[in-house]
Scaffold this motif. Structure first.
Motif, PDB file in Angstrom:
ATOM      1  N   ASP A 155       6.363   8.240  -8.435  1.00 27.43           N
ATOM      2  CA  ASP A 155       7.378   8.436  -7.389  1.00 27.43           C
ATOM      3  C   ASP A 155       6.738   8.392  -6.004  1.00 27.43           C
ATOM      4  O   ASP A 155       7.305   7.798  -5.070  1.00 27.43           O
ATOM      5  CB  ASP A 155       8.091   9.775  -7.577  1.00 27.43           C
ATOM      6  CG  ASP A 155       9.048   9.764  -8.759  1.00 27.43           C
ATOM      7  OD1 ASP A 155       9.413   8.663  -9.210  1.00 27.43           O
ATOM      8  OD2 ASP A 155       9.420  10.853  -9.217  1.00 27.43           O
ATOM      9  N   ARG A 156       5.578   9.001  -5.858  1.00 33.32           N
ATOM     10  CA  ARG A 156       4.896   9.003  -4.571  1.00 33.32           C
ATOM     11  C   ARG A 156       4.411   7.596  -4.212  1.00 33.32           C
ATOM     12  O   ARG A 156       4.520   7.170  -3.054  1.00 33.32           O
ATOM     13  CB  ARG A 156       3.702   9.971  -4.628  1.00 33.32           C
ATOM     14  CG  ARG A 156       2.896  10.063  -3.341  1.00 33.32           C
ATOM     15  CD  ARG A 156       3.735  10.594  -2.206  1.00 33.32           C
ATOM     16  NE  ARG A 156       2.929  10.770  -1.003  1.00 33.32           N
ATOM     17  CZ  ARG A 156       3.442  10.908   0.211  1.00 33.32           C
ATOM     18  NH1 ARG A 156       4.762  10.892   0.399  1.00 33.32           N
ATOM     19  NH2 ARG A 156       2.658  11.081   1.255  1.00 33.32           N
ATOM     20  N   ILE A 157       3.906   6.861  -5.188  1.00 33.14           N
ATOM     21  CA  ILE A 157       3.463   5.488  -4.938  1.00 33.14           C
ATOM     22  C   ILE A 157       4.628   4.642  -4.439  1.00 33.14           C
ATOM     23  O   ILE A 157       4.507   3.882  -3.470  1.00 33.14           O
ATOM     24  CB  ILE A 157       2.862   4.878  -6.220  1.00 33.14           C
ATOM     25  CG1 ILE A 157       1.553   5.581  -6.586  1.00 33.14           C
ATOM     26  CG2 ILE A 157       2.610   3.373  -6.038  1.00 33.14           C
ATOM     27  CD1 ILE A 157       1.034   5.232  -7.962  1.00 33.14           C
ATOM     28  N   ARG A 158       5.778   4.801  -5.093  1.00 35.19           N
ATOM     29  CA  ARG A 158       6.948   4.019  -4.683  1.00 35.19           C
ATOM     30  C   ARG A 158       7.465   4.458  -3.315  1.00 35.19           C
ATOM     31  O   ARG A 158       7.925   3.619  -2.530  1.00 35.19           O
ATOM     32  CB  ARG A 158       8.041   4.161  -5.742  1.00 35.19           C
ATOM     33  CG  ARG A 158       7.737   3.356  -7.006  1.00 35.19           C
ATOM     34  CD  ARG A 158       8.696   3.686  -8.126  1.00 35.19           C
ATOM     35  NE  ARG A 158       8.596   2.713  -9.215  1.00 35.19           N
ATOM     36  CZ  ARG A 158       9.111   2.876 -10.428  1.00 35.19           C
ATOM     37  NH1 ARG A 158       9.795   3.999 -10.702  1.00 35.19           N
ATOM     38  NH2 ARG A 158       8.978   1.955 -11.348  1.00 35.19           N
ATOM     39  N   ALA A 159       7.372   5.741  -3.027  1.00 38.86           N
ATOM     40  CA  ALA A 159       7.818   6.217  -1.711  1.00 38.86           C
ATOM     41  C   ALA A 159       6.952   5.636  -0.599  1.00 38.86           C
ATOM     42  O   ALA A 159       7.445   5.326   0.493  1.00 38.86           O
ATOM     43  CB  ALA A 159       7.778   7.744  -1.680  1.00 38.86           C
ATOM     44  N   HIS A 191       4.897   2.792  -0.882  1.00 41.87           N
ATOM     45  CA  HIS A 191       4.646   1.350  -0.908  1.00 41.87           C
ATOM     46  C   HIS A 191       5.829   0.514  -1.363  1.00 41.87           C
ATOM     47  O   HIS A 191       5.715  -0.706  -1.459  1.00 41.87           O
ATOM     48  CB  HIS A 191       3.442   1.061  -1.826  1.00 41.87           C
ATOM     49  CG  HIS A 191       2.196   1.778  -1.415  1.00 41.87           C
ATOM     50  ND1 HIS A 191       1.442   1.397  -0.316  1.00 41.87           N
ATOM     51  CD2 HIS A 191       1.584   2.874  -1.941  1.00 41.87           C
ATOM     52  CE1 HIS A 191       0.405   2.218  -0.199  1.00 41.87           C
ATOM     53  NE2 HIS A 191       0.470   3.117  -1.156  1.00 41.87           N
ATOM     54  N   GLY A 192       6.968   1.146  -1.635  1.00 42.75           N
ATOM     55  CA  GLY A 192       8.141   0.404  -2.072  1.00 42.75           C
ATOM     56  C   GLY A 192       8.326   0.484  -3.576  1.00 42.75           C
ATOM     57  O   GLY A 192       7.460   0.962  -4.308  1.00 42.75           O
ATOM     58  N   GLU A 193       9.453   0.017  -4.044  1.00 36.60           N
ATOM     59  CA  GLU A 193       9.819   0.144  -5.457  1.00 36.60           C
ATOM     60  C   GLU A 193       8.815  -0.536  -6.384  1.00 36.60           C
ATOM     61  O   GLU A 193       8.605  -0.091  -7.516  1.00 36.60           O
ATOM     62  CB  GLU A 193      11.216  -0.449  -5.678  1.00 36.60           C
ATOM     63  CG  GLU A 193      11.774  -0.255  -7.075  1.00 36.60           C
ATOM     64  CD  GLU A 193      11.959   1.212  -7.453  1.00 36.60           C
ATOM     65  OE1 GLU A 193      11.939   1.504  -8.661  1.00 36.60           O
ATOM     66  OE2 GLU A 193      12.123   2.060  -6.549  1.00 36.60           O
ATOM     67  N   ARG A 194       8.167  -1.606  -5.909  1.00 33.69           N
ATOM     68  CA  ARG A 194       7.195  -2.315  -6.748  1.00 33.69           C
ATOM     69  C   ARG A 194       5.826  -1.650  -6.715  1.00 33.69           C
ATOM     70  O   ARG A 194       4.920  -2.080  -7.435  1.00 33.69           O
ATOM     71  CB  ARG A 194       7.080  -3.767  -6.285  1.00 33.69           C
ATOM     72  CG  ARG A 194       8.346  -4.594  -6.482  1.00 33.69           C
ATOM     73  CD  ARG A 194       8.254  -5.904  -5.728  1.00 33.69           C
ATOM     74  NE  ARG A 194       7.108  -6.700  -6.162  1.00 33.69           N
ATOM     75  CZ  ARG A 194       6.597  -7.709  -5.450  1.00 33.69           C
ATOM     76  NH1 ARG A 194       7.117  -8.004  -4.253  1.00 33.69           N
ATOM     77  NH2 ARG A 194       5.568  -8.389  -5.903  1.00 33.69           N
ATOM     78  N   GLY A 195       5.677  -0.594  -5.924  1.00 33.82           N
ATOM     79  CA  GLY A 195       4.368   0.031  -5.789  1.00 33.82           C
ATOM     80  C   GLY A 195       3.445  -0.824  -4.941  1.00 33.82           C
ATOM     81  O   GLY A 195       3.889  -1.631  -4.117  1.00 33.82           O
ATOM     82  N   VAL A 196       2.141  -0.648  -5.107  1.00 29.40           N
ATOM     83  CA  VAL A 196       1.214  -1.468  -4.343  1.00 29.40           C
ATOM     84  C   VAL A 196       1.292  -2.909  -4.855  1.00 29.40           C
ATOM     85  O   VAL A 196       1.409  -3.162  -6.054  1.00 29.40           O
ATOM     86  CB  VAL A 196      -0.237  -0.942  -4.431  1.00 29.40           C
ATOM     87  CG1 VAL A 196      -0.356   0.419  -3.790  1.00 29.40           C
ATOM     88  CG2 VAL A 196      -0.738  -0.916  -5.862  1.00 29.40           C
ATOM     89  N   THR A 197       1.232  -3.836  -3.934  1.00 28.65           N
ATOM     90  CA  THR A 197       1.290  -5.261  -4.289  1.00 28.65           C
ATOM     91  C   THR A 197       0.010  -5.978  -3.865  1.00 28.65           C
ATOM     92  O   THR A 197      -0.055  -7.204  -3.901  1.00 28.65           O
ATOM     93  CB  THR A 197       2.504  -5.936  -3.634  1.00 28.65           C
ATOM     94  OG1 THR A 197       2.431  -5.748  -2.200  1.00 28.65           O
ATOM     95  CG2 THR A 197       3.797  -5.341  -4.154  1.00 28.65           C
ATOM     96  N   GLY A 198      -0.962  -5.210  -3.462  1.00 29.83           N
ATOM     97  CA  GLY A 198      -2.257  -5.749  -3.052  1.00 29.83           C
ATOM     98  C   GLY A 198      -3.159  -4.595  -2.662  1.00 29.83           C
ATOM     99  O   GLY A 198      -2.799  -3.423  -2.826  1.00 29.83           O
ATOM    100  N   LEU A 199      -4.310  -4.915  -2.143  1.00 29.95           N
ATOM    101  CA  LEU A 199      -5.231  -3.880  -1.694  1.00 29.95           C
ATOM    102  C   LEU A 199      -4.640  -3.136  -0.502  1.00 29.95           C
ATOM    103  O   LEU A 199      -4.135  -3.751   0.431  1.00 29.95           O
ATOM    104  CB  LEU A 199      -6.572  -4.500  -1.308  1.00 29.95           C
ATOM    105  CG  LEU A 199      -7.403  -5.097  -2.451  1.00 29.95           C
ATOM    106  CD1 LEU A 199      -8.560  -5.918  -1.901  1.00 29.95           C
ATOM    107  CD2 LEU A 199      -7.925  -3.996  -3.366  1.00 29.95           C
ATOM    108  N   VAL A 200      -4.712  -1.807  -0.557  1.00 32.05           N
ATOM    109  CA  VAL A 200      -4.175  -0.988   0.531  1.00 32.05           C
ATOM    110  C   VAL A 200      -5.279  -0.063   1.023  1.00 32.05           C
ATOM    111  O   VAL A 200      -6.243   0.224   0.301  1.00 32.05           O
ATOM    112  CB  VAL A 200      -2.948  -0.167   0.083  1.00 32.05           C
ATOM    113  CG1 VAL A 200      -1.814  -1.088  -0.330  1.00 32.05           C
ATOM    114  CG2 VAL A 200      -3.305   0.778  -1.062  1.00 32.05           C
ATOM    115  N   PRO A 201      -5.159   0.416   2.259  1.00 25.55           N
ATOM    116  CA  PRO A 201      -6.202   1.311   2.784  1.00 25.55           C
ATOM    117  C   PRO A 201      -6.308   2.600   1.983  1.00 25.55           C
ATOM    118  O   PRO A 201      -5.315   3.157   1.527  1.00 25.55           O
ATOM    119  CB  PRO A 201      -5.734   1.586   4.225  1.00 25.55           C
ATOM    120  CG  PRO A 201      -4.819   0.457   4.549  1.00 25.55           C
ATOM    121  CD  PRO A 201      -4.146   0.104   3.264  1.00 25.55           C
ATOM    122  N   GLY A 202      -7.518   3.068   1.848  1.00 24.39           N
ATOM    123  CA  GLY A 202      -7.771   4.346   1.209  1.00 24.39           C
ATOM    124  C   GLY A 202      -8.206   5.369   2.228  1.00 24.39           C
ATOM    125  O   GLY A 202      -7.782   5.333   3.389  1.00 24.39           O
TER     126      GLY A 202
END
Length: 354
Positions: free
Chosen positions: A42-46, A48-59
């Motif tokens: 749920d947090r990932i979707r909140a 990064h969107g419903e599809r979650g991460v779609t590529g490398l994202v900042p950490g």
């Protein structure tokens, strides 16, 4: 063993590509999963969107492409095994792999305690970027704080002497190089399982590492992913205490046969913090979505140990397909990618000479 790959020069090129693919795709999956490792679905979707991460994202610190202990320990596994091959080739002394891999893990342990390479460090221990503590597993740290070298001739099936109740995924995620070593699958299984006992003494912890290494070995031989898993299951059946690992792999095979992958299906296999669940999730994602980009995204978008499941899935598909299918825009952003490629090439060259 490698006749099916064609003439020797072609077989060597394919093998080298599979080693590179395994290590680089594993690092890629690790880097994709690290920023969301402790986030719920749920947090990932909140974020990064419903599809979650779609590529490398900042950490942490806003940096993209950082890898964790999964990639770090995998590289040190390959270094220890390469040194064992070199020792056998130059001095004619075989059988020392367990001590050399344990010593390599000791050097990784130093990277978790020291701020920078010590004077005179060589090999991976001389790489400053590896001196980063990225949520290493407690079993790995506590196990390596003890002095234990597994006996390669010991029978498997009983709890190991170190962390006898631990079956976390920390032994699985580092074990791909055993399968890359150009040894038969049963040998890769036994080597990985015994080495896993350095830190993880529960049979499920070390059998899952062995099964993973065997699957990688069969993929390097040219097997399909499903065929490699089925062969690993036959190996598992030889050992008492295999039931949890076997059941998890059967669940992954059955779920993949249903098609239509979703994060919710992944989570029915567990969260990946423990060995057999991490292996099952990675196997499921690789089976149900054989295209590397989509499989890696699937393997990290869940509530659980996203970097480990991503790394293991990447190892599997990289060993299966080689390095030519890796998404280049992701690869270019992965921390240490040049050194990982050199490590892979040195490992493959040594195993070919052997």
């Amino acid at each position: 063993m490698y006749d099916r790959l064609g003439p020797s020069w072609e077989a060597t090129a394919i093998y080298r590509a599979r080693v590179r693919g395994c290590l680089l795709a594993g690092a890629m999956g690790d880097a994709l999963g690290y920023p969301i490792e402790f986030a719920s679905l749920d947090r990932i979707r909140a974020l990064h969107g419903e599809r979650g991460v779609t590529g490398l994202v900042p950490g942490v610190g806003g940096v993209v492409g950082r890898v964790t202990d999964d990639t770090q320990m995998t590289l040190f596994t390959s270094e220890g095994l390469r040194q064992a091959h070199e020792r056998e080739r130059h001095k004619g002394i075989g059988g020392g792999w367990s001590r050399l891999v344990r010593e390599a893990y000791g050097r990784w342990f130093d990277t978790q305690r020291l701020p920078a390479p010590p004077e005179g460090a060589t090999g991976l221990a001389a790489q400053p970027w590896l001196y980063a503590r990225r949520a290493p597993g407690n079993a790995c740290l506590s196990g390596l704080a003890q002095e234990f070298v597994p006996d390669p001739t010991a029978e498997l099936g009983l709890p190991g002497p170190v962390n006898s109740d631990s079956k976390g995924c920390g032994a699985v995620m580092r074990s791909a190089p055993f399968g890359l070593s150009r040894v038969p699958g049963d040998t890769a299984f036994a080597m990985a399982a015994r080495s896993a006992q350095t830190t993880h003494g529960h049979p499920t912890g070390y059998y899952s590492a062995g099964a993973f290494a065997a699957i990688v070995a069969h993929l390097v031989e040219g097997d399909s992913l499903e065929g490699a898993v089925l062969r690993a299951l036959r190996l598992l059946a030889r050992y008492p205490g295999h039931e949890e690992t076997t059941a998890a792999l059967h669940e992954a095979l059955d779920l993949a046969a249903e098609g239509s992958p979703t994060p919710e299906k992944i989570e029915s296999l567990g969260e990946g913090w423990i060995a057999e669940q991490a292996l099952a999730i990675a196997v499921y994602c690789a089976l149900v979505q054989p295209e590397i980009r989509h499989a890696l995204l699937l393997s990290v978008n869940h509530s659980g140990d996203s970097d480990s499941t991503g790394a293991i899935c990447g190892n599997l598909l990289g060993a299966h397909h080689g390095d030519h299918r890796l998404p280049q825009e992701w690869l270019e952003a992965v921390e240490g990618r040049a050194e990982i490629a050199v490590c892979a090439d040195d490992f493959a060259a040594e195993c070919v000479r052997r």
